[in-house]
Structure formats: structure tokens, C-alpha cells
Motif scaffolding. Structure first.
Motif, mmCIF file in Angstrom:
data_model
loop_
_atom_site.group_PDB
_atom_site.id
_atom_site.type_symbol
_atom_site.label_atom_id
_atom_site.label_comp_id
_atom_site.label_asym_id
_atom_site.label_seq_id
_atom_site.Cartn_x
_atom_site.Cartn_y
_atom_site.Cartn_z
ATOM 1 N N ASP A 67 0.839 -1.195 0.000
ATOM 2 C CA ASP A 67 0.000 0.000 0.000
ATOM 3 C C ASP A 67 0.879 1.251 0.000
ATOM 4 O OD1 ASP A 67 -2.395 1.449 0.089
ATOM 5 O OD2 ASP A 67 -2.272 1.644 2.269
ATOM 6 N N GLY A 68 0.571 2.188 -0.914
ATOM 7 C CA GLY A 68 1.305 3.443 -0.975
ATOM 8 C C GLY A 68 2.524 3.432 -1.876
ATOM 9 N N ASP A 69 2.831 2.296 -2.521
ATOM 10 C CA ASP A 69 4.006 2.230 -3.398
ATOM 11 C C ASP A 69 3.873 3.200 -4.573
ATOM 12 O OD1 ASP A 69 5.503 0.382 -2.028
ATOM 13 O OD2 ASP A 69 4.814 -1.344 -3.202
ATOM 14 N N TRP A 70 5.015 3.768 -4.959
ATOM 15 C CA TRP A 70 5.114 4.567 -6.183
ATOM 16 C C TRP A 70 5.974 3.779 -7.158
ATOM 17 C CZ3 TRP A 70 2.931 9.115 -7.934
ATOM 18 C CH2 TRP A 70 3.462 9.612 -9.130
ATOM 19 N N VAL A 71 5.392 3.423 -8.288
ATOM 20 C CA VAL A 71 6.051 2.525 -9.235
ATOM 21 C C VAL A 71 6.346 3.268 -10.532
ATOM 22 C CG1 VAL A 71 5.908 0.311 -10.423
ATOM 23 C CG2 VAL A 71 4.712 0.633 -8.233
ATOM 24 N N SER A 72 7.629 3.307 -10.912
ATOM 25 C CA SER A 72 8.062 3.919 -12.175
ATOM 26 C C SER A 72 8.480 2.799 -13.123
ATOM 27 C CB SER A 72 9.229 4.884 -11.939
ATOM 28 O OG SER A 72 8.855 5.911 -11.045
ATOM 29 N N VAL A 73 7.896 2.788 -14.313
ATOM 30 C CA VAL A 73 8.117 1.695 -15.260
ATOM 31 C C VAL A 73 8.706 2.273 -16.546
ATOM 32 C CG1 VAL A 73 7.082 -0.298 -16.402
ATOM 33 C CG2 VAL A 73 6.083 0.574 -14.269
ATOM 34 N N PHE A 74 9.846 1.717 -16.962
ATOM 35 C CA PHE A 74 10.582 2.244 -18.117
ATOM 36 C C PHE A 74 10.695 1.187 -19.220
ATOM 37 C CE2 PHE A 74 12.021 4.457 -14.369
ATOM 38 C CZ PHE A 74 12.147 5.776 -14.762
ATOM 39 N N PRO A 75 10.631 1.628 -20.479
ATOM 40 C CA PRO A 75 10.880 0.714 -21.603
ATOM 41 C C PRO A 75 12.379 0.586 -21.826
ATOM 42 C CG PRO A 75 10.444 2.892 -22.447
ATOM 43 C CD PRO A 75 10.333 3.000 -20.940
ATOM 44 N N ALA A 76 12.757 -0.132 -22.887
ATOM 45 C CA ALA A 76 14.167 -0.219 -23.256
ATOM 46 C C ALA A 76 14.693 1.173 -23.567
ATOM 47 C CB ALA A 76 14.346 -1.138 -24.458
ATOM 48 N N PHE A 77 15.900 1.458 -23.104
ATOM 49 C CA PHE A 77 16.525 2.749 -23.369
ATOM 50 C C PHE A 77 17.253 2.674 -24.702
ATOM 51 C CE2 PHE A 77 15.877 2.626 -18.866
ATOM 52 C CZ PHE A 77 15.592 3.933 -18.508
ATOM 53 N N ARG A 78 16.872 3.561 -25.620
ATOM 54 C CA ARG A 78 17.440 3.508 -26.960
ATOM 55 C C ARG A 78 18.870 4.020 -26.995
ATOM 56 N NH1 ARG A 78 13.648 5.437 -31.730
ATOM 57 N NH2 ARG A 78 12.624 3.555 -31.002
ATOM 58 N N TYR A 79 19.183 5.043 -26.225
ATOM 59 C CA TYR A 79 20.506 5.660 -26.303
ATOM 60 C C TYR A 79 21.309 5.500 -25.017
ATOM 61 C CZ TYR A 79 18.377 7.775 -30.386
ATOM 62 O OH TYR A 79 17.744 7.958 -31.585
ATOM 63 N N LEU A 80 20.828 4.668 -24.111
ATOM 64 C CA LEU A 80 21.527 4.442 -22.851
ATOM 65 C C LEU A 80 21.547 2.950 -22.571
ATOM 66 C CD1 LEU A 80 22.754 5.491 -20.160
ATOM 67 C CD2 LEU A 80 20.410 5.579 -19.262
ATOM 68 N N ARG A 81 22.738 2.428 -22.322
ATOM 69 C CA ARG A 81 22.858 1.010 -22.011
ATOM 70 C C ARG A 81 22.901 0.847 -20.495
ATOM 71 N NH1 ARG A 81 23.611 -2.225 -26.228
ATOM 72 N NH2 ARG A 81 24.351 -1.358 -28.193
ATOM 73 N N LEU A 82 21.896 0.204 -19.953
ATOM 74 C CA LEU A 82 21.858 -0.015 -18.521
ATOM 75 C C LEU A 82 22.845 -1.107 -18.124
ATOM 76 C CD1 LEU A 82 18.038 -0.078 -17.693
ATOM 77 C CD2 LEU A 82 19.646 1.785 -17.325
ATOM 78 N N PRO A 83 23.475 -0.981 -16.946
ATOM 79 C CA PRO A 83 24.296 -2.086 -16.448
ATOM 80 C C PRO A 83 23.424 -3.308 -16.205
ATOM 81 C CG PRO A 83 24.035 -0.360 -14.785
ATOM 82 C CD PRO A 83 23.477 0.185 -16.049
ATOM 83 N N SER A 84 24.010 -4.485 -16.328
ATOM 84 C CA SER A 84 23.232 -5.717 -16.216
ATOM 85 C C SER A 84 22.543 -5.837 -14.863
ATOM 86 C CB SER A 84 24.134 -6.929 -16.457
ATOM 87 O OG SER A 84 25.214 -6.935 -15.534
ATOM 88 N N SER A 85 23.094 -5.187 -13.843
ATOM 89 C CA SER A 85 22.494 -5.268 -12.514
ATOM 90 C C SER A 85 21.143 -4.574 -12.444
ATOM 91 C CB SER A 85 23.439 -4.652 -11.471
ATOM 92 O OG SER A 85 23.694 -3.287 -11.784
ATOM 93 N N LEU A 86 20.859 -3.681 -13.392
ATOM 94 C CA LEU A 86 19.595 -2.952 -13.401
ATOM 95 C C LEU A 86 18.581 -3.541 -14.372
ATOM 96 C CD1 LEU A 86 20.774 0.789 -13.245
ATOM 97 C CD2 LEU A 86 19.962 -0.658 -11.366
ATOM 98 N N ARG A 87 19.049 -4.304 -15.351
ATOM 99 C CA ARG A 87 18.151 -4.845 -16.362
ATOM 100 C C ARG A 87 17.269 -5.942 -15.776
ATOM 101 N NH1 ARG A 87 19.405 -4.429 -21.893
ATOM 102 N NH2 ARG A 87 21.184 -3.094 -22.344
ATOM 103 N N LEU A 88 16.041 -5.996 -16.246
ATOM 104 C CA LEU A 88 15.158 -7.074 -15.849
ATOM 105 C C LEU A 88 15.479 -8.372 -16.588
ATOM 106 C CD1 LEU A 88 11.762 -5.167 -15.618
ATOM 107 C CD2 LEU A 88 13.094 -6.109 -13.742
#
Length: 250
Positions: A67-88
Motif C-alpha cells: 500500500d502506498g508504493d510509487w512505481v516507475s516503469v521504463f521501456p528499453a533505453f534507446r541511447y543508454l545502455r543499462l548495467p546488467s544489474s539494473l536490467r530485468l
């Protein structure tokens, strides 16, 4: 009844009834559902999601909403490569391989023309598509959001356009495939690899006009279809170059 607030970023707004990414969406729930289930209940297939932040912290699909969570949901980043530790999910192998649903026959031909390993049949069932995508680590391409919501599917993309040429560009941009284009290496009919063949070995299979005018040929290693540079070759080259030079492809 508990409540969480979701905000979907960039292209994910395509899946929302109200396509306004500037406003959060309140989600009501009982118990502690997995955030994956909530995201898909709001209309977004999990295959379109690359990063989830809950109250500012990276979380996986298995996180149970509070209860009360704030959830931010992102698609694939076209120009930024996320570190593997952050990728789903782990990045898919390059060049990617595809499997397409039964409504995308023309797109399948275009992807094969560009040299990408692309499976397509007009009688695939949804269960087969999901199974092939998972077992062979292929990207499932479809406009059926429900198909992409299947738990078995790890890699998939929901095409926004209904036009095959625009769809081909979508895929090139989404996966940044400009450097992987290898034209005229695959059979547009069956996906087999094309291999050079000597004219004298296939003369009896060629129309008389082709025997007189053409001297270079390739044959599909799977179905035996013969290819040469016919009158449509120039149009195909122009089509390929237009895709290759489009913004966001490389």
C-alpha cells in the motif's frame, strides 16, 4: 483496499487508455500482487519493460506491491545502455533472431531480405509461437498484446504500425540493427541461407530470357528457390538503403 501509483515512461504510454505519461495512474488492489501482474493488468506487456523502480529502488517483476508504493516503469533505453544489474532481462544475442505471428508475413519477408533469421508460418498457434520464442531465444514480434503477456515469453515486441515497411523500420530502430543488415543472404520465402550456384548447374530451371541476360545466381539451401538480379533488384536496393539511413537505426 490498497493503492499504488504507477507512472509509465516514454513509449509505454502507447499501451495506456489515457496516453499521458505526465500523470500517475492509481492502481487499487487486494493482498500483495506481483508488480508484473499489476503492470500487465494496466495494459503493458512485460516484454516491453526494461526497468522498474519502486519508491526509487530497482525491483524485479516478482516484487509484491505494498500500500502506498510509487512505481516507475521504463521501456528499453534507446541511447543508454543499462548495467546488467539494473536490467530485468539479459541482453539478447546479436544479431537477434525473430519469430513472427501469423499476421506479419510481409514483415517476415522484409526482415529476411535484410538478412535476419526470421521464422514465420501462417498456421502458427499462440502456444507454438511462445514455445519457439522461449526455446530458441527469439524475439517474438506481434501486435497481439495478450500473446506477449504469456509468462513463457521472455523477449518480444508489440508493433505499433500496421504497415509492413514502417514495421521493418520500427524493428531496426528498436534493436539498433543498422550494423547487422546483410541484404540478400536469406531466402524471402523460407528463411534458408542463399549460396552461390553456377549457371550451368541450373540452366534447365531458368526461363529463356533469364538464361540470356543473367549470369550470377544464388539458390536457397533449404527450399531450392533460385534468385538473380531481376527488374525489381534496384527497387529493393533503394528500399534497403532508405531503411539503413533512417535516424535511430545504427
Amino acid at each position: 483496499m490498497n493503492h499504488a501509483t504507477f507512472r509509465f515512461y516514454a513509449g509505454l504510454s502507447y499501451f495506456l487508455p489515457r496516453r499521458d505519461p505526465q500523470h500517475g495512474i492509481e492502481y487499487s488492489f487486494q493482498g500483495e500482487p506481483a508488480v508484473k501482474d499489476a503492470i500487465e493488468a494496466l495494459g503493458v506487456p512485460h516484454t516491453e519493460v526494461e526497468l522498474i523502480l519502486i519508491n526509487g529502488r530497482r525491483m524485479g517483476f516478482e516484487y509484491h506491491l505494498q500500500d502506498g508504493d510509487w512505481v516507475s516503469v521504463f521501456p528499453a533505453f534507446r541511447y543508454l545502455r543499462l548495467p546488467s544489474s539494473l536490467r530485468l532481462q539479459e541482453p539478447i544475442s546479436r544479431p537477434p533472431r525473430f519469430v513472427l505471428d501469423i499476421h506479419l508475413g510481409r514483415l517476415a519477408a522484409y526482415l529476411r531480405l535484410l538478412g535476419f533469421d526470421t521464422l514465420y508460418r501462417n498456421d502458427y498457434q499462440d502456444e507454438q509461437l511462445a514455445h519457439i520464442a522461449t526455446r530458441q531465444e527469439r524475439i517474438l514480434l506481434t501486435r497481439d498484446r495478450g500473446l506477449l503477456k504469456r509468462n513463457e515469453v521472455h523477449y518480444g515486441y508489440c508493433l505499433r504500425s500496421t504497415q509492413p515497411r514502417e514495421q521493418a523500420l520500427e524493428i531496426l530502430q528498436r534493436y539498433r540493427l543498422g550494423d547487422w543488415i546483410r541484404p540478400f543472404e536469406r531466402c524471402m520465402r523460407c528463411n534458408g541461407l542463399l549460396v552461390p550456384v553456377q549457371k550451368q548447374d541450373i540452366q534447365t530451371e531458368l526461363p529463356a530470357s533469364v538464361r540470356q541476360e543473367q549470369h550470377e545466381f544464388r539458390r536457397c539451401s533449404e527450399c531450392g528457390q533460385i534468385y538473380w538480379r531481376g527488374s525489381h533488384y534496384g527497387r529493393l536496393l533503394s528500399f534497403i538503403e532508405a531503411l539503413r539511413s533512417a535516424p535511430g537505426v545504427d
